[in-house]
Write an enzyme that holds these catalytic residues in place. Sequence first.
Site, PDB file in Angstrom:
ATOM      1  CG  LEU A  67      -1.977  -1.032   1.417  1.00  0.00           C
ATOM      2  CD1 LEU A  67      -2.713  -0.814   2.742  1.00  0.00           C
ATOM      3  CD2 LEU A  67      -2.956  -1.028   0.257  1.00  0.00           C
ATOM      4  CG  ASP A  68       0.579   4.446  -2.903  1.00  0.00           C
ATOM      5  OD1 ASP A  68       1.410   3.635  -3.340  1.00  0.00           O
ATOM      6  OD2 ASP A  68      -0.188   5.104  -3.624  1.00  0.00           O
ATOM      7  CE  LYS A  69       5.641   8.183   5.248  1.00  0.00           C
ATOM      8  NZ  LYS A  69       6.813   9.083   5.237  1.00  0.00           N
ATOM      9  CG  ASP A  70       0.729   9.853   2.751  1.00  0.00           C
ATOM     10  OD1 ASP A  70       1.127   9.686   3.927  1.00  0.00           O
ATOM     11  OD2 ASP A  70       1.229  10.698   1.989  1.00  0.00           O
ATOM     12  CB  THR A  71      -3.016   4.033   0.900  1.00  0.00           C
ATOM     13  OG1 THR A  71      -2.891   4.863  -0.257  1.00  0.00           O
ATOM     14  CG2 THR A  71      -4.322   3.250   0.812  1.00  0.00           C
TER      15      THR A  71
END
Length: 252
Positions: A67-71
């Site tokens: 997952l993307d860091k901010d997701t």
Amino acid sequence: MLPDFSNTPKPAPIFKLAAAIIFENENFLAINKPAGLLSIPDRMQSEVSLKDMLINKYGSIFTVHRLDKDTSGIILFAKNETAHKFLSQAFEERRVEKFYQGIVHGSPAEKKGTIDAPISEHLVQKGLMVIHRNGKPSVTDYEVIEDYKSYSLLQFQLHTGRTHQIRVHCKNIGHPLACDELYGDGKPILLSSLKKKYKLSKHDEEERPMLNRLALHSYCLKFTDAEGNAFNLTAELPKDMRALLQQLKKNS
């Protein structure tokens, strides 16, 4: 032991691993990852990742997807090579149903639909993805769950797994995800922008954002394991997104 990250400029968010485990057996575990925490180490080893924490706890762990860091939201890790091979292949062959929820700007005219638009990396800006006819096939189903005109909560089902797929597709239909720095305006959402008679608290010098990170959450994974057991695992929306939706409901 965890690597030494004493020089890191941005520490990982405060996070209790045990409380975030949604499901665990001898083969894999599902975790509700908070926004702001890397799934796996970056090239610079600049900060602690979720995988680092898991290695520290279990000794050995295998990356299935990211997952993307901010997701925020649900992510799987395998505990052994056999489970890793099976689950990685299941993702590759699209035998895992992936559902996300996100808050977008505005109110889509079509309340349910499919975005079928190929995605490729930008020719000049590394890390930026764009819609391009020569890109890789990319398909996202979406459905509006809550509509507050200025913002809407959407549920997405990914049929392909391209980098930033939901973010690029949301921009493509004219409704970028809230607080998206790459594909939207990147601006934080303030309560004063939603509430007509907003007054700053006496204790605060400036207003704190209600949401100041990408409004995207990995909500649900459906799949069958190597033994034929069916799983339907979900991760509740995090507090920041729930609080924003509550205020949108109050002030719409």
